[in-house]
Design a protein around this motif. Structure first.
Motif, PDB file in Angstrom:
ATOM      1  N   GLN A 145     -44.026 -44.106  26.499  1.00 17.16           N
ATOM      2  CA  GLN A 145     -42.766 -43.491  26.110  1.00 17.16           C
ATOM      3  C   GLN A 145     -41.590 -44.276  26.689  1.00 17.16           C
ATOM      4  N   PRO A 146     -40.630 -44.689  25.866  1.00 17.53           N
ATOM      5  CA  PRO A 146     -39.475 -45.436  26.364  1.00 17.53           C
ATOM      6  C   PRO A 146     -38.691 -44.630  27.394  1.00 17.53           C
ATOM      7  N   SER A 147     -38.239 -45.298  28.436  1.00 16.71           N
ATOM      8  CA  SER A 147     -37.449 -44.646  29.476  1.00 16.71           C
ATOM      9  C   SER A 147     -35.958 -44.647  29.155  1.00 16.71           C
ATOM     10  N   GLY A 148     -35.556 -45.441  28.172  1.00 16.87           N
ATOM     11  CA  GLY A 148     -34.137 -45.589  27.868  1.00 16.87           C
ATOM     12  C   GLY A 148     -33.512 -46.800  28.522  1.00 16.87           C
ATOM     13  N   HIS A 149     -34.213 -47.397  29.491  1.00 20.97           N
ATOM     14  CA  HIS A 149     -33.721 -48.579  30.191  1.00 20.97           C
ATOM     15  C   HIS A 149     -34.255 -49.851  29.530  1.00 20.97           C
ATOM     16  N   SER A 150     -33.429 -50.861  29.458  1.00 18.53           N
ATOM     17  CA  SER A 150     -33.884 -52.154  28.971  1.00 18.53           C
ATOM     18  C   SER A 150     -32.957 -53.246  29.481  1.00 18.53           C
ATOM     19  N   ILE A 151     -33.505 -54.435  29.609  1.00 20.01           N
ATOM     20  CA  ILE A 151     -32.676 -55.596  29.909  1.00 20.01           C
ATOM     21  C   ILE A 151     -32.932 -56.643  28.835  1.00 20.01           C
ATOM     22  N   ALA A 195     -29.590 -42.480  27.048  1.00 27.80           N
ATOM     23  CA  ALA A 195     -30.257 -41.187  27.036  1.00 27.80           C
ATOM     24  C   ALA A 195     -29.977 -40.536  25.687  1.00 27.80           C
ATOM     25  N   ASP A 196     -30.114 -39.208  25.601  1.00 26.59           N
ATOM     26  CA  ASP A 196     -29.870 -38.533  24.330  1.00 26.59           C
ATOM     27  C   ASP A 196     -28.418 -38.700  23.874  1.00 26.59           C
ATOM     28  N   LYS A 197     -27.476 -38.561  24.808  1.00 32.53           N
ATOM     29  CA  LYS A 197     -26.063 -38.647  24.445  1.00 32.53           C
ATOM     30  C   LYS A 197     -25.287 -39.638  25.301  1.00 32.53           C
ATOM     31  N   PHE A 198     -25.721 -39.838  26.534  1.00 34.13           N
ATOM     32  CA  PHE A 198     -24.985 -40.674  27.475  1.00 34.13           C
ATOM     33  C   PHE A 198     -25.616 -42.050  27.576  1.00 34.13           C
ATOM     34  N   GLY A 199     -24.789 -43.077  27.778  1.00 32.90           N
ATOM     35  CA  GLY A 199     -25.347 -44.416  27.907  1.00 32.90           C
ATOM     36  C   GLY A 199     -24.462 -45.351  28.700  1.00 32.90           C
ATOM     37  N   ILE A 200     -25.066 -46.440  29.173  1.00 38.74           N
ATOM     38  CA  ILE A 200     -24.375 -47.495  29.912  1.00 38.74           C
ATOM     39  C   ILE A 200     -24.791 -48.828  29.302  1.00 38.74           C
ATOM     40  N   ASN A 201     -23.825 -49.690  29.076  1.00 38.41           N
ATOM     41  CA  ASN A 201     -24.113 -51.024  28.562  1.00 38.41           C
ATOM     42  C   ASN A 201     -23.334 -52.036  29.383  1.00 38.41           C
ATOM     43  N   THR A 202     -24.031 -52.994  29.990  1.00 38.76           N
ATOM     44  CA  THR A 202     -23.366 -54.039  30.767  1.00 38.76           C
ATOM     45  C   THR A 202     -23.820 -55.406  30.274  1.00 38.76           C
ATOM     46  N   ASN A 203     -22.917 -56.364  30.365  1.00 36.04           N
ATOM     47  CA  ASN A 203     -23.241 -57.734  29.957  1.00 36.04           C
ATOM     48  C   ASN A 203     -22.552 -58.723  30.877  1.00 36.04           C
ATOM     49  N   THR A 204     -23.279 -59.739  31.313  1.00 39.99           N
ATOM     50  CA  THR A 204     -22.689 -60.843  32.056  1.00 39.99           C
ATOM     51  C   THR A 204     -23.078 -62.137  31.356  1.00 39.99           C
ATOM     52  N   SER A 205     -22.131 -63.052  31.255  1.00 39.36           N
ATOM     53  CA  SER A 205     -22.391 -64.334  30.597  1.00 39.36           C
ATOM     54  C   SER A 205     -21.750 -65.461  31.393  1.00 39.36           C
ATOM     55  N   TYR A 206     -22.455 -66.572  31.473  1.00 41.34           N
ATOM     56  CA  TYR A 206     -21.944 -67.755  32.153  1.00 41.34           C
ATOM     57  C   TYR A 206     -21.951 -68.909  31.162  1.00 41.34           C
ATOM     58  N   TYR A 207     -20.774 -69.510  30.951  1.00 40.97           N
ATOM     59  CA  TYR A 207     -20.598 -70.608  30.006  1.00 40.97           C
ATOM     60  C   TYR A 207     -20.507 -71.921  30.779  1.00 40.97           C
ATOM     61  N   ILE A 208     -21.416 -72.824  30.508  1.00 39.84           N
ATOM     62  CA  ILE A 208     -21.430 -74.136  31.145  1.00 39.84           C
ATOM     63  C   ILE A 208     -20.780 -75.125  30.182  1.00 39.84           C
ATOM     64  N   LYS A 209     -19.579 -75.574  30.514  1.00 40.31           N
ATOM     65  CA  LYS A 209     -18.790 -76.363  29.587  1.00 40.31           C
ATOM     66  C   LYS A 209     -19.163 -77.846  29.659  1.00 40.31           C
ATOM     67  N   GLY A 210     -19.275 -78.450  28.497  1.00 36.21           N
ATOM     68  CA  GLY A 210     -19.506 -79.881  28.410  1.00 36.21           C
ATOM     69  C   GLY A 210     -18.197 -80.647  28.309  1.00 36.21           C
ATOM     70  N   ILE A 240     -19.044 -42.132  19.010  1.00 36.57           N
ATOM     71  CA  ILE A 240     -19.403 -42.560  20.367  1.00 36.57           C
ATOM     72  C   ILE A 240     -18.172 -43.170  21.036  1.00 36.57           C
ATOM     73  N   PRO A 241     -17.361 -42.357  21.710  1.00 40.24           N
ATOM     74  CA  PRO A 241     -16.242 -42.921  22.477  1.00 40.24           C
ATOM     75  C   PRO A 241     -16.764 -43.628  23.724  1.00 40.24           C
ATOM     76  N   PHE A 242     -16.023 -44.630  24.181  1.00 45.53           N
ATOM     77  CA  PHE A 242     -16.446 -45.339  25.389  1.00 45.53           C
ATOM     78  C   PHE A 242     -15.242 -45.833  26.172  1.00 45.53           C
ATOM     79  N   ILE A 243     -15.475 -46.083  27.442  1.00 44.71           N
ATOM     80  CA  ILE A 243     -14.473 -46.668  28.323  1.00 44.71           C
ATOM     81  C   ILE A 243     -15.175 -47.722  29.161  1.00 44.71           C
ATOM     82  N   GLY A 244     -14.476 -48.800  29.449  1.00 46.42           N
ATOM     83  CA  GLY A 244     -15.159 -49.873  30.167  1.00 46.42           C
ATOM     84  C   GLY A 244     -14.230 -50.752  30.974  1.00 46.42           C
TER      85      GLY A 244
END
Length: 316
Positions: A145-151, A195-210, A240-244
């Protein structure tokens, strides 16, 4: 009750780990994370669903050419139109694509500048790692059963498809470009809890410039974003309103292997918005306002940003 408490503790641990990672990582960018990155305002929807769609991003900056209060200024308006998508290759592997068209305008006291055309195309492959609830006799008959967490771990590149003009790099805001003119690498990490109604979404990105053909290298870029959202179900759709919070930290630009002074900095933002989910498509809008910034020795001031997108769901 035991499982609920375990899941709650697990949620808190991952949540605070995400905040710790976001607040303790530094990044640099080709300037303002805006024009030359093709408007990198996140890689997809709140729940990272598979989609194809369109997105519009508006950004405004004011640049001051001098150290005095009455030094001449210019107002820059960046309009980015994107075709973008997140295409499933297998159950755990996805590919995201962003094809931007840039329309950049700059107004001086005595003249105007305008450049437009194809920006830098971004390609990222994603490996999704879902987490499941701890097995017990309740679940043995119906499987995991999915826990709702993923990376998700992303690896990709930004292609030098946008034109780079050397003369424009000598302005106060060298990010007024269609592209970096270089092949850039991208490393990303996303954590999502839904979860059923609540959620968290985070993203980090690193750009290596040429380095481009002008021996010009934009500084490496680290960007982060975290959104907290709540679903309000209706009969045929969900709101789905959100604040971040989000941020960009910029390393110094180099040319001919020499560091260019006052070309680093950082900006931290707050964002409010909402997505409306129908069965076959998603409409989203958000408004971003800088909270704190120090760009190019304080000579570039970011103003508000607006993003609108319409995505067609590929999960159905």
């Amino acid at each position: 009750m035991t499982n609920v408490l375990q899941n709650f503790r697990y949620t808190k641990i991952l949540f605070f780990f995400s905040l710790f990672f976001l607040s303790h990582t530094a990044f640099g960018c080709d300037l303002c994370g805006c024009a030359t990155s093709g408007g990198s305002f996140g890689q997809g929807t709140l729940n990272n669903t598979s989609f194809i769609g369109t997105r519009y991003i508006f950004q405004k900056f004011v640049s001051k050419d001098g150290i005095f209060d009455n030094s001449p200024t210019s107002t820059e308006r960046f309009n980015t139109y994107q075709l973008w998508g997140r295409i499933p290759v297998s159950k755990k592997l996805y590919v995201s694509v962003v094809l931007p068209y840039q329309d950049l305008k700059r107004k001086f006291t005595d003249r105007n500048e305008n450049i437009n055309g194809l920006g830098d195309i971004t390609l990222i492959s994603w490996l999704k790692i879902p987490f499941y609830k701890k097995e017990n006799t309740e679940y043995t008959q119906i499987g995991k059963q999915p826990s709702g967490h993923s990376i998700e771990i992303g690896l990709g590149s930004k292609l030098p498809t946008g034109n780079f003009e050397q003369v424009l790099s000598n302005r106060v805001n060298p990010g007024f470009q269609l592209g970096t003119g270089s092949l850039d690498g991208i490393l990303s990490l996303t954590y999502t809890y839904a979860a059923d109604k609540f959620g968290i979404n985070t993203n980090t990105s690193y750009y290596i410039k040429g380095e481009n053909k002008n021996e010009y290298r934009f500084g490496n870029q680290f960007s982060f974003a975290g959104n907290f959202f709540y679903a309000i179900p209706k009969k045929q759709y969900s709101i789905i309103p959100f604040i971040g919070i989000s941020g960009n930290i910029y390393d110094k630009i180099k040319q001919f292997n020499e560091v260019i002074a006052n070309t680093d900095g950082a900006v931290y933002n707050t964002t409010v918005g909402s997505e409306v989910l129908f069965k076959t498509f998603i409409f989203g809008a958000n408004y971003t306002l800088p909270l704190q910034h120090n760009l190019f020795g304080g000579n570039v001031t970011p103003k508000q940003s607006i993003a609108l997108y319409l995505n067609f769901n590929l999960n159905n």
